[in-house]
Design a protein around this motif. Structure first.
Motif, short mmCIF file in Angstrom:
data_model
loop_
_atom_site.label_atom_id
_atom_site.label_comp_id
_atom_site.label_asym_id
_atom_site.label_seq_id
_atom_site.Cartn_x
_atom_site.Cartn_y
_atom_site.Cartn_z
N GLY A 159 -51.09 -6.05 23.90
CA GLY A 159 -50.64 -4.67 23.76
C GLY A 159 -49.94 -4.12 24.97
O GLY A 159 -49.87 -4.74 26.03
N VAL A 160 -49.41 -2.92 24.78
CA VAL A 160 -48.73 -2.17 25.83
C VAL A 160 -49.56 -0.93 26.14
O VAL A 160 -49.87 -0.13 25.24
CB VAL A 160 -47.30 -1.76 25.38
CG1 VAL A 160 -46.67 -0.81 26.40
CG2 VAL A 160 -46.43 -2.99 25.20
N ARG A 161 -49.92 -0.75 27.39
CA ARG A 161 -50.71 0.41 27.80
C ARG A 161 -49.90 1.70 27.70
O ARG A 161 -48.68 1.70 27.87
CB ARG A 161 -51.18 0.25 29.24
CG ARG A 161 -52.04 -0.97 29.52
CD ARG A 161 -52.49 -0.95 30.97
NE ARG A 161 -53.19 -2.17 31.34
CZ ARG A 161 -53.82 -2.34 32.50
NH1 ARG A 161 -53.79 -1.36 33.40
NH2 ARG A 161 -54.44 -3.47 32.76
N ARG A 194 -54.29 11.08 29.38
CA ARG A 194 -54.94 10.32 28.32
C ARG A 194 -54.44 8.87 28.35
O ARG A 194 -53.36 8.59 28.83
CB ARG A 194 -54.64 10.91 26.95
CG ARG A 194 -55.45 12.13 26.56
CD ARG A 194 -54.80 13.38 27.02
NE ARG A 194 -55.39 14.57 26.36
CZ ARG A 194 -55.15 15.80 26.73
NH1 ARG A 194 -54.33 16.06 27.73
NH2 ARG A 194 -55.73 16.81 26.11
N TYR A 195 -55.25 7.98 27.73
CA TYR A 195 -54.94 6.55 27.78
C TYR A 195 -55.12 5.92 26.41
O TYR A 195 -56.02 6.29 25.64
CB TYR A 195 -55.85 5.84 28.79
CG TYR A 195 -55.95 6.58 30.11
CD1 TYR A 195 -54.91 6.54 31.03
CD2 TYR A 195 -57.07 7.34 30.41
CE1 TYR A 195 -54.99 7.23 32.23
CE2 TYR A 195 -57.17 8.03 31.60
CZ TYR A 195 -56.13 7.99 32.51
OH TYR A 195 -56.21 8.69 33.68
N ALA A 196 -54.27 4.96 26.11
CA ALA A 196 -54.36 4.22 24.85
C ALA A 196 -53.62 2.90 25.02
O ALA A 196 -53.00 2.64 26.06
CB ALA A 196 -53.77 5.03 23.70
N VAL A 197 -53.68 2.07 23.99
CA VAL A 197 -52.93 0.81 23.94
C VAL A 197 -52.29 0.70 22.56
O VAL A 197 -52.93 1.01 21.55
CB VAL A 197 -53.83 -0.42 24.17
CG1 VAL A 197 -52.99 -1.70 24.17
CG2 VAL A 197 -54.60 -0.31 25.47
N ILE A 198 -51.04 0.27 22.51
CA ILE A 198 -50.40 -0.07 21.24
C ILE A 198 -50.50 -1.58 21.10
O ILE A 198 -49.87 -2.33 21.85
CB ILE A 198 -48.94 0.41 21.20
CG1 ILE A 198 -48.90 1.95 21.30
CG2 ILE A 198 -48.26 -0.05 19.91
CD1 ILE A 198 -47.51 2.53 21.32
N TRP A 199 -51.33 -2.00 20.14
CA TRP A 199 -51.65 -3.41 19.98
C TRP A 199 -50.76 -4.08 18.93
O TRP A 199 -50.40 -3.48 17.92
CB TRP A 199 -53.09 -3.58 19.51
CG TRP A 199 -54.16 -3.22 20.50
CD1 TRP A 199 -54.96 -2.12 20.47
CD2 TRP A 199 -54.55 -3.97 21.65
NE1 TRP A 199 -55.83 -2.13 21.54
CE2 TRP A 199 -55.61 -3.25 22.28
CE3 TRP A 199 -54.13 -5.17 22.22
CZ2 TRP A 199 -56.24 -3.71 23.43
CZ3 TRP A 199 -54.75 -5.62 23.37
CH2 TRP A 199 -55.79 -4.90 23.97
N ALA A 200 -50.47 -5.37 19.17
CA ALA A 200 -49.92 -6.26 18.16
C ALA A 200 -50.97 -7.34 17.92
O ALA A 200 -51.47 -7.95 18.88
CB ALA A 200 -48.60 -6.88 18.63
N GLU A 201 -51.32 -7.58 16.67
CA GLU A 201 -52.48 -8.43 16.36
C GLU A 201 -52.15 -9.44 15.27
O GLU A 201 -51.50 -9.12 14.28
CB GLU A 201 -53.65 -7.54 15.93
CG GLU A 201 -54.91 -8.28 15.53
CD GLU A 201 -55.99 -7.32 15.11
OE1 GLU A 201 -56.50 -6.58 15.98
OE2 GLU A 201 -56.32 -7.27 13.89
#
Length: 338
Positions: free
Chosen positions: A173-175, A147-154
């Motif tokens: 973000g970090v993948r 599975r894949y996601a990103v942890i975003w800072a916005e």
């Protein structure tokens, strides 16, 4: 009339820097630089069993069994002289023919439903940093697969202008690449196919390798080229690809490396190395760079498997010859008793 309060995203991506987190293992930082300085997010820890994996220094890359819960520490930072209010959240991503792509906004997927952050909003002081911990809880019923996601800072800010009612959103973000399934980490493997030479529109030479993902996990492929035995015994390089080519299992793509614009046309001996994390593949051959607008296929050197197969065939032929000679010598001559 269009909604004048619509949000406008002006930056959405991962910008790699050569950076290290303080007092921890080296970790890549991802950031955005604007008029008020940079802000970004980076990993603060790497699993012990992946310290030798460059991808794990940049991304959350792991394999776990169903029912596993683990954490990763990250850090949101800013170089601005003003305090920054940053929102942190996970969002969906996928790997396909277009590489690693991000879902719009805060769209979720199965993996994001497993990720919990101890902070969803942080106030970063001037030239400061704030830690964030991500907890990933994989259900016992989770099916096998990556599975894949990103942890975003916005960061959001009001736009300049007479109305000032359009929000400008910058996010970095970090993948996350998380494989789930019983047993060990599935194999990572890829192959290098045909290598061609060409030139960019401005005449700069480049080498392009066709690549295919033959493993069971996504790969982020980076290339490196070294040239030798060129005109007047010249050597050149190493030259490295500007970015990574992300391929899903079974996917195909290209890794391109731009070379020096003052290189003679050749011929050259080349060594093309493609890497993804701990796995690398190498192909060698001879190439002459064509004129602008043309394309040349490299003449490859015999690969190690081909040479090994040839050697094995030669040994087998020698053994067969010796056995036939021995049988010939043991045949009785005319008039001899058998």
């Amino acid at each position: 009339m269009p909604d004048r309060t619509a949000r406008r995203i002006i930056a959405s991506g991962l910008l790699a820097l050569v950076s290290y987190a303080a007092a921890v293992s080296p970790a890549a930082a991802y950031d955005h630089e604007g008029e008020q300085g940079r802000f970004g997010i980076r990993l603060l820890e790497i699993p012990e069993n992946r310290l030798d994996d460059p991808r794990s220094h940049a991304f959350i890359v792991d394999h776990v069994n169903p029912g596993t819960t683990f954490t990763r520490r990250l850090e949101v930072f800013s170089t601005s002289s003003e305090p920054r209010h940053v929102t942190v959240y996970p969002a969906a991503a996928r790997v396909g023919n277009g590489g690693f792509t991000f879902a719009p906004g805060r769209a979720g997927n199965e993996l994001t439903s497993w990720i919990t952050l101890d902070r969803t909003e942080v106030d970063v002081p001037p030239h400061g940093h704030v830690p964030v911990t991500a907890t990933v809880a994989v259900p016992p019923t989770a099916s096998k697969g990556e599975r894949y996601a990103v942890i975003w800072a916005e960061i959001s800010s009001a736009s300049p202008g007479p109305s000032g009612n359009i929000a400008l959103v910058n996010r970095v973000g970090v993948r996350t690449y998380l494989d789930v399934g019983p047993g060990g980490d599935p194999p990572t493997s890829f192959r290098i196919g045909e290598v061609t030479a060409g030139r960019t529109d401005d005449g700069r030479p480049r080498l392009v390798a066709e690549v295919g993902n033959t493993g069971e996990r996504a790969v982020d492929l980076e290339g490196e080229v070294r040239l030798s035995e060129g005109p007047s015994a010249l050597s050149a390089g190493p030259f490295r690809s500007a970015g990574a080519t992300t391929l899903p299992p079974g996917g195909h793509g290209q890794v391109a490396v731009l070379l020096g614009d003052d290189l003679p046309a050749g011929p050259w001996k080349f060594r093309f190395i493609v890497r993804s994390g701990r796995v690398s593949r190498t192909t060698t051959g001879t190439i002459t760079f064509p004129a602008a607008g043309e394309r040349a296929v490299a003449k490859g050197d015999p690969s190690v498997p081909v040479l090994a197969a040839c050697a094995a065939a030669a040994i087998a032929a020698a053994i067969l010859l010796v056995m036939n000679l021995r049988r010939f010598r043991r045949r009785p001559l005319d008039g001899e008793a058998a």
